[in-house]
Design a protein around this motif. Structure first.
Motif, PDB file in Angstrom:
ATOM      1  N   LEU A   1       2.799   9.667  94.078  1.00  0.00           N
ATOM      2  CA  LEU A   1       3.842   9.026  93.287  1.00  0.00           C
ATOM      3  C   LEU A   1       3.253   8.298  92.076  1.00  0.00           C
ATOM      4  O   LEU A   1       2.314   7.502  92.204  1.00  0.00           O
ATOM      5  CB  LEU A   1       4.626   8.028  94.143  1.00  0.00           C
ATOM      6  CG  LEU A   1       5.345   8.645  95.347  1.00  0.00           C
ATOM      7  CD1 LEU A   1       5.949   7.547  96.207  1.00  0.00           C
ATOM      8  CD2 LEU A   1       6.405   9.633  94.908  1.00  0.00           C
TER       9      LEU A   1
ATOM     10  N   TYR B   1       4.148   4.322  91.937  1.00  0.00           N
ATOM     11  CA  TYR B   1       3.426   3.670  93.031  1.00  0.00           C
ATOM     12  C   TYR B   1       1.957   3.493  92.665  1.00  0.00           C
ATOM     13  O   TYR B   1       1.320   2.507  93.033  1.00  0.00           O
ATOM     14  CB  TYR B   1       3.574   4.535  94.288  1.00  0.00           C
ATOM     15  CG  TYR B   1       2.899   4.018  95.538  1.00  0.00           C
ATOM     16  CD1 TYR B   1       3.620   3.299  96.495  1.00  0.00           C
ATOM     17  CD2 TYR B   1       1.563   4.276  95.798  1.00  0.00           C
ATOM     18  CE1 TYR B   1       3.015   2.848  97.660  1.00  0.00           C
ATOM     19  CE2 TYR B   1       0.941   3.828  96.950  1.00  0.00           C
ATOM     20  CZ  TYR B   1       1.680   3.121  97.875  1.00  0.00           C
ATOM     21  OH  TYR B   1       1.073   2.676  99.037  1.00  0.00           O
TER      22      TYR B   1
ATOM     23  N   TYR C   1      -2.082   7.907  88.885  1.00  0.00           N
ATOM     24  CA  TYR C   1      -1.841   9.143  89.635  1.00  0.00           C
ATOM     25  C   TYR C   1      -2.312  10.351  88.836  1.00  0.00           C
ATOM     26  O   TYR C   1      -3.063  11.196  89.342  1.00  0.00           O
ATOM     27  CB  TYR C   1      -0.356   9.309  89.973  1.00  0.00           C
ATOM     28  CG  TYR C   1      -0.038  10.704  90.470  1.00  0.00           C
ATOM     29  CD1 TYR C   1      -0.414  11.103  91.751  1.00  0.00           C
ATOM     30  CD2 TYR C   1       0.585  11.638  89.641  1.00  0.00           C
ATOM     31  CE1 TYR C   1      -0.167  12.389  92.198  1.00  0.00           C
ATOM     32  CE2 TYR C   1       0.835  12.918  90.077  1.00  0.00           C
ATOM     33  CZ  TYR C   1       0.467  13.286  91.362  1.00  0.00           C
ATOM     34  OH  TYR C   1       0.705  14.576  91.788  1.00  0.00           O
TER      35      TYR C   1
ATOM     36  N   ALA D   1      11.082  10.981  99.215  1.00  0.00           N
ATOM     37  CA  ALA D   1      10.104  10.065  98.631  1.00  0.00           C
ATOM     38  C   ALA D   1      10.802   8.979  97.823  1.00  0.00           C
ATOM     39  O   ALA D   1      11.850   9.209  97.209  1.00  0.00           O
ATOM     40  CB  ALA D   1       9.126  10.834  97.738  1.00  0.00           C
TER      41      ALA D   1
ATOM     42  N   ARG E   1      11.780   8.701  93.272  1.00  0.00           N
ATOM     43  CA  ARG E   1      11.675  10.048  92.733  1.00  0.00           C
ATOM     44  C   ARG E   1      13.100  10.530  92.442  1.00  0.00           C
ATOM     45  O   ARG E   1      14.000  10.347  93.256  1.00  0.00           O
ATOM     46  CB  ARG E   1      10.962  10.963  93.719  1.00  0.00           C
ATOM     47  CG  ARG E   1      10.608  12.328  93.148  1.00  0.00           C
ATOM     48  CD  ARG E   1       9.852  13.172  94.173  1.00  0.00           C
ATOM     49  NE  ARG E   1       8.463  12.765  94.323  1.00  0.00           N
ATOM     50  CZ  ARG E   1       7.675  13.159  95.317  1.00  0.00           C
ATOM     51  NH1 ARG E   1       8.155  13.950  96.265  1.00  0.00           N
ATOM     52  NH2 ARG E   1       6.415  12.768  95.363  1.00  0.00           N
TER      53      ARG E   1
END
Length: 363
Positions: free
Chosen positions: A92, A95, A157, A198, A201
């Protein structure tokens, strides 16, 4: 299904990391019905609800963290897989800003641990590392990124996935080429489909809101992404794995698996298409006020896979929306406690359409 992919997966022992996640659970389902002996390795069940738990597949499920080299080596030594599909990751973007260390250790060091353990294994012949289209250094180009474009990543990410690609290339050149093992990596576009819950998202947020009678909040409505159903890249991963298991060293490289150009749509277009497929879907548009950077334009060039692997997408944008929406409609309106049949229906329909389109992996 055993006739697909030249029947190469029948009775093969497949180590699948991240099998409890969204993409991993769908790949576990497909591999199981291809006749493979699947060994799943994940540290936990990442979401509730969980597509993996609903599937309730009769496969070996190992609880373990890829950041632990000992854990990985124990699993490989015990089950002696023929091939590894490495999907375990912190996946993610937003995140990753808060949990940067977890993101980098999981996505980079975890990949190093997997590759190192594979080199020591006498049984593993093939390794497919799943990264992301966000591994590319995104310059907001209007044309798609090719496999030889620079790796990069603005957010933790994306940077971690770029690093994972560099690690894969390093191990391929420094170690794997001196063995009988073959190593490839795969980069997919934005994947949607049933069973994704999730947090933070777009598609799961839309359907969670619809299921609870609320309006979803859409940020960055003009952001453009290559949307594809989850089964599309999985067919590419399986085709890539087939070639590796057959000893085709020419495919031990990096590959893009994305949709046709017509499926590269804005967030707003995707949201409107979903709302037309299910009347309960409603949303409000709010420009993203967050200070966190998110890419506005991202496309993939998949001509390499189309030319050399003869791979091509099966479902267009409308079919992708229809099958995704129908999956969630069944979940929220029927409230089934076992959605295996729903997911199998999508898988079988996808295969039938692939056969009709003469997809190379069906021949």
């Amino acid at each position: 299904m055993n006739t697909l992919f030249k029947d190469v997966y029948k009775d093969k022992i497949v180590l699948l990391t991240g099998h409890t996640g969204f993409k991993g659970s769908w790949l576990a389902l497909w591999l199981h019905y291809l006749g493979a002996k699947v060994i799943g390795l994940s540290k936990d069940i990442p979401t509730q609800p969980s597509h993996w738990e609903y599937l309730d597949l009769p496969i070996v499920s190992v609880v373990g963290d890829i950041r632990s080299q000992e854990c990985i080596e124990d699993a490989i030594n015990k089950y002696q897989p023929d091939i590894v599909f490495h999907l375990a990751a912190q996946a993610l973007v937003r995140y990753s800003y808060e949990y940067d260390i977890e993101t980098f250790t999981t996505n980079v060091i975890g990949t190093v641990n997997m590759l190192h353990a594979t080199l020591k294994s006498p049984t593993v012949k093939a390794f497919v590392n799943i990264t992301s289209d966000k591994a590319y250094e995104n310059k907001e180009w209007i044309f798609g990124y090719r496999e030889n474009d620079p790796m990069g990543g603005y957010d933790p990410y994306s940077a971690s996935k770029g690093c994972a690609e560099l690690v894969t290339s390093c191990y391929r050149n420094s170690y794997f080429q001196h063995t009988d093992k073959l190593l490839a990596s795969a980069r997919a576009g934005n994947v949607i489909g049933g069973g994704d819950w999730a947090a933070d998202r777009l598609v799961p947020d839309i359907f969670r809101a619809a299921g609870s009678g609320k309006n979803a909040i859409i940020r960055n409505p003009d952001a453009t992404r290559p949307w594809q159903h989850v089964l599309e890249p999985l067919s590419g991963y399986l085709l890539l794995g087939q070639h590796l298991l057959q000893g085709n060293a020419s495919v031990a490289d990096a590959w893009n698996f994305g949709p046709n150009t017509e499926a590269t749509k804005t967030v707003l277009t995707l949201s409107e298409s979903i709302s037309k497929s299910w009347e309960k879907v409603k949303f409000d548009v709010a420009e993203n006020q967050s200070s966190l950077h998110e890419a506005n334009l991202l496309k993939l060039d998949c001509s390499k896979a189309e030319h050399f692997l003869k791979w091509k997408p099966v479902w267009n944008f409308e079919q992708t929306i229809l099958h995704t929406t129908n999956w969630y409609k069944d979940y929220y309106e029927i409230n089934s406690n076992n959605l295996t049949n729903r997911s199998l229906l999508d898988l079988n329909t996808y295969i039938q359409d692939a056969v009709a389109n003469n997809a190379v992996w069906t021949i």
